[in-house]
Design a protein around this motif. Structure first.
Motif, PDB file in Angstrom:
ATOM      1  N   ARG A 506       1.126  -1.258  -0.440  1.00  0.00           N
ATOM      2  CA  ARG A 506      -0.046   0.193  -0.124  1.00  0.00           C
ATOM      3  C   ARG A 506       1.897   0.729   0.230  1.00  0.00           C
ATOM      4  NH1 ARG A 506      -2.661  -1.549   4.009  1.00  0.00           N
ATOM      5  NH2 ARG A 506      -4.666  -2.899   3.044  1.00  0.00           N
ATOM      6  N   ASP A 508       1.143   5.844  -0.404  1.00  0.00           N
ATOM      7  CA  ASP A 508      -0.042   7.108  -0.611  1.00  0.00           C
ATOM      8  C   ASP A 508       1.008   8.072  -1.742  1.00  0.00           C
ATOM      9  OD1 ASP A 508       1.780   7.637   1.627  1.00  0.00           O
ATOM     10  OD2 ASP A 508       0.411   7.106   3.490  1.00  0.00           O
ATOM     11  N   THR A 532      -3.709   4.911  -1.814  1.00  0.00           N
ATOM     12  CA  THR A 532      -4.733   5.468  -1.324  1.00  0.00           C
ATOM     13  C   THR A 532      -5.054   6.780  -2.175  1.00  0.00           C
ATOM     14  OG1 THR A 532      -3.658   4.473   0.629  1.00  0.00           O
ATOM     15  CG2 THR A 532      -5.710   6.229   0.791  1.00  0.00           C
TER      16      THR A 532
END
Length: 534
Positions: A506, A508, A532
């Protein structure tokens, strides 16, 4: 003495004769005898988790390779499950051969409630296929397959659907298996001498020519580039043609026709050469108004119906794009370097002005676009779904080679395309592939992640997670419509990926993207990279 080959065995033999290497399909009770012909055929079978995934994989394979993608489907639900993906391929002129079963010949049209029975199954696919045929005698198979590949290779492509009654798969065929051969493929049509002479005269005499390329010019990038250089003419691309001309070229205006300044340059040209394009709103990223051409319009297309669609031509040439551009290149004289320099400077200013027209949110996402361009290998393939970041990559991310932009954001515009299409594209050859898909679209075809794991594909899958259908949410806000049905509960995508046997991470920040993609390309398994969304 060897036994006579079956219809299924001859089908597999003919597919290999026509240079098919891979087929995508899910076996079912009605196709057991079809699959009996598969072992020993030298065809590789890829099993998706849904028939829609099968057709999307065939679509991605075809777009990346230029060769037809092939599906095996069961009767009834197999075909209807694949229908959306077939319709996307029809809309985007993608060559696809769909072989499906259908009920036994004595049951056709009788309404006896047979398993998987679909009344008038052939009618279900006829609306999104360039040709549909029901085999009624096994001996017809070689001619039917020959017709299919003639259409797929020498006309405007799209899906071809051949349905075979289940009682014919095991039917005996005459002769020996090795006697069944492919038919010669036709030479693509060239333009007539009068049309070339007229086009040459107009283009040579033009002061402000312009070139428009669509998806029908995929094989004509080198010829289009040479022609642009000779004419000192800017080249603008439809979304289906991104990468056909290297977007770093100083005469390439990219896929920016949705912006007024680029569109004005085309509309005010004194001669426009439009090649392999529908001139449709989806070519212009949903700018609905048709072009208001002020100059002479020359249209080149292999499909005669497209020559008058959306804009009336002053000269219509029904011929192959590449052959026609070769002919024009042979007859045109090059303009001076000074003229070309002026054209390049004008186009550079137009592209700077385009950025001033970007829609809301584009600038905030531009660092992600830049990071994606840096992460994508130079000859890599970008496969995009209908998601916010993809609408920005359509115009702001330059691509350098043909067949490097596979997208469903045009034409039929379905969701769930990118993951299975990227799998098909990666299986088509040695080029590296990145998939970009939204959290909403991914849930349509998430199961196909298992196929990428099984095939050990080094495939980065970028998931733009904005917790819903973000683009539609923005449109609702703009139209002052209350947000309904667009805010979704999203799963833990990284955990889901790992449960499939894939890798997951993940991020961002845009600066994290390059290393995440590089690591993914060095693995022997797919990697889901959840972004994200800001």
């Amino acid at each position: 003495m060897s036994s006579a080959p079956t219809c299924a065995q001859v089908l597999m033999r003919l597919l290999r004769e026509y240079q098919v290497e891979k087929v995508f399909g899910i076996p079912g009770v009605h196709t057991i005898e079809l699959y009996r012909g598969l072992p020993g055929s030298d065809l590789q079978h890829i099993t998706p988790r849904h028939e829609q995934g099968a057709a999307f994989m065939a679509d991605g394979y075809a777009r990346a390779s230029g060769r037809p993608g092939v599906c095996f489907l069961i009767t009834g639900p197999g075909l209807t499950n694949a229908a959306t993906a077939m319709a996307q391929a029809y809309s985007d002129s993608v060559p696809m051969l769909v072989i499906s079963a259908v009920n036994r010949r004595e049951d056709l049209g009788m309404g006896r409630g047979r398993l998987h029975e679909l009344p008038r199954q052939s009618d279900a696919s006829r609306g999104f296929c360039i040709w549909q045929h029901t085999l009624t005698q096994a001996e017809q198979l070689p001619e039917v397959i020959a017709r299919a590949f003639q259409l797929l290779s020498s006309s405007r492509p799209g899906p071809v659907h051949i349905e075979i009654p289940i009682d014919l798969f095991s039917a005996s065929m005459p002769g020996r298996l090795e006697d069944y051969r492919a038919s010669p493929q036709p030479q693509l049509p060239a333009a007539g001498a009068v049309a070339i002479a007229t086009a040459t005269e107009w283009l040579q005499g033009a002061e402000r020519p312009a070139i428009l390329l669509g998806g029908g010019a995929q094989a004509a990038g080198a010829e289009a580039t040479r022609l642009a250089e000779k004419l000192a003419a800017p080249v603008f691309l439809s979304l289906a043609a991104k990468g056909v001309v290297d977007e770093r070229h100083p005469l390439c205006g990219g896929a920016n026709l949705s912006f007024d300044c680029a569109r004005a340059r085309v509309e005010n040209a004194d001669v426009i050469l439009a090649v392999g394009t529908e001139l449709a709103e989806t070519d212009r990223n949903l700018v609905r108004d048709n072009y208001a051409f002020k100059g002479r319009l020359i249209r080149v297309d292999i499909d005669p119906a497209q020559l008058v669609c959306n804009a009336r031509p002053d000269l219509a040439i029904c011929a192959d794009a590449r052959e026609t551009l070769k002919q024009l290149d042979d007859t045109l004289s090059a303009r001076g370097e000074g003229v070309r320099k002026v054209a390049e400077e004008e186009l550079a200013q137009i592209l700077r002005d385009c950025r001033g027209e970007w829609w809301d949110g584009s600038e905030a996402r531009f660092p992600w676009v830049e990071a994606l361009r840096a992460a994508l290998p130079e000859d890599g393939i970008l496969v995009t779904d209908s998601t916010q970041l993809a609408y920005n990559t359509n115009h702001a991310l330059p691509l350098y080679s043909p067949r490097s932009h596979l997208t469903c954001t045009t034409g039929y515009g379905t969701l769930g395309f990118a993951l299975p299409a990227a799998i098909g594209a990666r299986l088509s050859g040695g080029r590296e592939v990145l998939a970009l898909i939204g959290d909403g679209g991914l849930m349509f075809t998430l199961g196909e992640l298992a196929v990428a794991v099984e095939q050990q594909l080094p495939l980065p899958i970028l998931v733009w997670n904005n917790a819903g259908y973000g683009e539609i949410r923005d449109f609702m806000d703009e139209a002052e419509v209350p947000q309904e049905g667009v805010n979704l509960r999203t799963p833990d995508f990284v955990a889901l990926a790992r449960s499939f046997g894939a890798e997951g991470c993940r991020i961002d920040k845009p600066e994290q993207l390059g290393s995440a993609v590089a690591e993914a390309l060095n693995r022997k398994t797919p990697t889901l990279i959840e972004i994200t969304a800001p």
